[in-house]
Design a protein around this motif. Sequence first.
Motif, short mmCIF file in Angstrom:
data_model
loop_
_atom_site.label_atom_id
_atom_site.label_comp_id
_atom_site.label_asym_id
_atom_site.label_seq_id
_atom_site.Cartn_x
_atom_site.Cartn_y
_atom_site.Cartn_z
N UNK A 1 4.48 35.18 90.39
CA UNK A 1 5.03 34.37 91.47
C UNK A 1 4.57 32.93 91.24
N UNK A 2 5.52 32.09 90.82
CA UNK A 2 5.24 30.68 90.56
C UNK A 2 6.06 29.79 91.49
N UNK A 3 6.45 30.34 92.64
CA UNK A 3 7.27 29.55 93.56
C UNK A 3 6.50 28.32 94.04
N UNK A 4 7.17 27.17 94.00
CA UNK A 4 6.56 25.93 94.47
C UNK A 4 5.47 25.38 93.58
N UNK A 5 5.24 25.97 92.42
CA UNK A 5 4.17 25.51 91.53
C UNK A 5 4.51 24.16 90.92
N UNK A 6 3.49 23.33 90.68
CA UNK A 6 3.67 22.06 90.00
C UNK A 6 3.23 22.23 88.55
N UNK A 7 4.22 22.26 87.64
CA UNK A 7 3.96 22.37 86.21
C UNK A 7 4.49 21.13 85.49
N UNK A 8 4.43 19.99 86.16
CA UNK A 8 4.89 18.74 85.58
C UNK A 8 4.15 18.47 84.26
N UNK A 9 4.92 18.23 83.21
CA UNK A 9 4.38 17.89 81.89
C UNK A 9 3.46 18.98 81.32
N UNK A 10 3.61 20.21 81.79
CA UNK A 10 2.81 21.32 81.27
C UNK A 10 3.38 21.81 79.94
N UNK A 11 2.54 22.43 79.14
CA UNK A 11 2.95 23.01 77.86
C UNK A 11 3.17 24.51 78.06
N UNK B 1 2.57 27.55 94.66
CA UNK B 1 2.14 26.29 95.26
C UNK B 1 0.88 25.68 94.63
N UNK B 2 0.53 26.09 93.43
CA UNK B 2 -0.64 25.53 92.74
C UNK B 2 -0.25 24.27 91.96
N UNK B 3 -1.18 23.36 91.77
CA UNK B 3 -0.96 22.18 90.93
C UNK B 3 -1.52 22.47 89.55
N UNK B 4 -0.62 22.78 88.61
CA UNK B 4 -0.99 23.09 87.24
C UNK B 4 -0.40 22.06 86.28
N UNK B 5 -0.16 20.87 86.80
CA UNK B 5 0.47 19.83 86.00
C UNK B 5 -0.38 19.47 84.79
N UNK B 6 0.31 19.32 83.64
CA UNK B 6 -0.35 18.91 82.41
C UNK B 6 -1.16 19.99 81.71
N UNK B 7 -1.21 21.19 82.24
CA UNK B 7 -2.00 22.27 81.64
C UNK B 7 -1.30 22.87 80.42
N UNK B 8 -2.07 23.48 79.55
CA UNK B 8 -1.54 24.12 78.33
C UNK B 8 -1.45 25.62 78.55
N UNK B 9 -0.21 26.11 78.70
CA UNK B 9 0.05 27.53 78.85
C UNK B 9 0.88 28.04 77.67
N UNK B 10 0.73 27.42 76.52
CA UNK B 10 1.52 27.83 75.36
C UNK B 10 1.22 29.28 75.02
N UNK B 11 2.30 30.06 74.82
CA UNK B 11 2.16 31.46 74.46
C UNK B 11 1.75 32.39 75.59
N UNK C 1 11.20 29.61 92.19
CA UNK C 1 11.94 28.87 93.21
C UNK C 1 11.14 27.64 93.62
N UNK C 2 11.85 26.51 93.70
CA UNK C 2 11.26 25.25 94.15
C UNK C 2 10.12 24.76 93.25
N UNK C 3 10.03 25.28 92.04
CA UNK C 3 8.98 24.84 91.11
C UNK C 3 9.29 23.45 90.56
N UNK C 4 8.26 22.70 90.22
CA UNK C 4 8.40 21.37 89.66
C UNK C 4 7.99 21.44 88.19
N UNK C 5 9.01 21.41 87.29
CA UNK C 5 8.80 21.55 85.85
C UNK C 5 9.27 20.32 85.08
N UNK C 6 9.39 19.20 85.76
CA UNK C 6 9.86 17.99 85.10
C UNK C 6 8.96 17.62 83.94
#
Length: 124
Positions: free
Chosen positions: A33-43, A16-26, A55-60
């Motif tokens: 546990x990344x359920x419900x996490x917001x990884x919109x436009x993340x790397x 359930x964390x908002x990690x949108x736009x963050x760089x997690x390359x590699x 589950x229920x993650x946002x990876x758009x």
Amino acid sequence: MPTAYGKNLVGADLSNQDLSGKDFSGADFSGANLSGVNLHAANLRGARLSNVNLKLAFLSEADITCANIINADLSYASLSRANLCDSFIGDVIFEGASLIDTNLSRAPIKNTTFYQANLCRAIL
């Protein structure tokens, strides 16, 4: 943009964390546990996503190219317009997931469930 390149996030609880736009390359998310996490436009290019609960993650619009996605649960996740090109996908559950306009080209897919997933205009 802060980077987590090569970061060890094994077993982390980022639900359930908002990690949108963050760089997690590699990054290594094995067992996380990344359920419900917001990884919109993340790397997430080259990330290791083994035994991960998404589950229920946002990876758009996320860049998930060249990643290893193994034994992961992406039930009801949103991956619309995400790029999974050249990723290895094995033993993954995409039940009810949205993969509209998702790029899965050149991604070997093994023992994976897409029950009731929306693959409209997905590139396979």
